[in-house]
Scaffold this active site. Sequence first.
Site, short mmCIF file in Angstrom:
data_model
loop_
_atom_site.label_atom_id
_atom_site.label_comp_id
_atom_site.label_asym_id
_atom_site.label_seq_id
_atom_site.Cartn_x
_atom_site.Cartn_y
_atom_site.Cartn_z
N SER A 249 -10.13 -0.42 6.87
CA SER A 249 -9.53 -0.33 5.54
C SER A 249 -8.80 -1.56 5.02
O SER A 249 -8.39 -1.57 3.86
CB SER A 249 -8.58 0.86 5.47
N SER B 112 -9.75 2.00 2.71
CA SER B 112 -8.84 2.75 1.84
C SER B 112 -7.82 1.88 1.13
O SER B 112 -7.22 2.32 0.15
CB SER B 112 -8.10 3.80 2.67
N LYS C 57 0.86 -1.19 0.00
CA LYS C 57 0.00 0.00 0.00
C LYS C 57 0.89 1.23 0.00
O LYS C 57 1.93 1.25 0.68
CB LYS C 57 -0.91 -0.04 1.24
#
Length: 484
Positions: A175, A151, A76
């Site tokens: 997330s 997210s 990420k």
Amino acid sequence: MINTSLKQLAALLGEKKISSVELTQVYLDRIATLNPELNAFITLNEAVSLADARAADARIAAGNAAPLTGIPLAHKDIFCADGWRTTCGSRMLENFIAPYDAHVVSQCKAAGMVTLGKTNMDEFAMGSSNETSYYGAVKNPWDKRAVPGGSSGGSAAAVAARLAPVATGTDTGGSIRQPAALTGITGLKPTYGVVSRYGMIAFASSLDQAGPMAKSAEDCALLMNVMAGYDERDSTSLERPAEDYTRDLDRPLAGLRIGLPREYFAEGLSADVAAAVDAALAEYRKLGATTVDISLPNTKLSIPVYYVLAPAEASSNLSRFDGVRYGYRAPEYGDLTDMYEKSRAQGFGTEVKRRIMIGTYVLSHGYYDAYYMQAQKIRRLIAQDFAEAFRQCDIIMGPTSPDTAFDFGDKSGDPVAMYLSDIYTIAVNLAGLPGMSVPCGTGSNGRPVGLQLIGNYFSEAKMLGVAHQYQLATDWHTRMPENI
Ligand code: GLN
């Protein structure tokens, strides 16, 4: 190859049936073909990925490979990675090249894993749909009209579309779990403090926690073995003996008591999700578990509490982005204050600004007691709800998300509707507990459904075992989207 488990990939690499360079190239080719539409990656660097792979092959040849040496993974874009552009989904950090590795990144490197690239995400991890990314939304590989969740939507879509065998994510209010649910993959948010936050760009420091996102619980366990562990550079990192997260994978479920929170099966849950979760619970009963009704009475307060505390922490954490030290600086400005104001006005998006304003407000004189202190007290009550529940059960189960993936634009104009999509995940972060999402079916629209597992503190190995036993008996986790 793309549906092979990490354990099998490691065996193929060890037996020299494939090389890490070949394996990495398979994924780089898929990314080149599919990423232009899916937008799961923000930054790629083929030369660096292949150099990592060559180093892994040399290590395997030298006979000192670790269990995941040579396996590619996606990070990420919230994790600093030395020499890699690290944007956190923002314009503010559009040109930021990290000068060091986050703990999670250095652990993966030390294990000999190959960095495939940095995945797309909501700006500063604020969102549930990936629509707040400065780099454009990620598409859900199951249906490109649908959001992938957020997210960590880029990592979720990358694993779901088999653009990476495994990925890292972070979870402040859901997330990892919510995008895992919406894309049909498995994700684990560990107990707060189990994975170091060093080098992970801070959103809400008392809630942020990194974890693995993978095709299966077994793969998550293997990546947890690499990610977890004490790190003195994070003051909230817990000093505990190292664990083998695969140790309970083969443990039978007979006698397991599953708690079903009444509040998670009430109004607001879609019929499709309820049906898939019920079917999963029936499967667990077949495997020898029993279910017991429990209550988490303060569930409905978790969203308002989170939207006081997380913005408060975010407003403080994001004050470092002022155009002076690093990050975006407005090209034209008058005095110093004007430079700060213009840099932040131009460098941050709408959702981030909304959170900074809320956070600054609840921390200001006169409102601190009314909002921030109250929220802290309710946070304690929420944690007590779970402590009470774990007197009656070994693990809690329910839906991860109230519905399957929604369409782009459906909630982006209504922040409160967006916030409510985390109703089942946020309390877990407030309490600091571990949570997982495991694919357990599809809705009538063909979009995946996730089953959420919530465990007591430090029960990750047990939860991974509970998930793995279900995955041995079912095949939801093996399905991948067609016609990507
Ligand atoms: N969707 C939640 C938010 O917008 C949680 C995000 C997260 O876990 N990073 O804050």
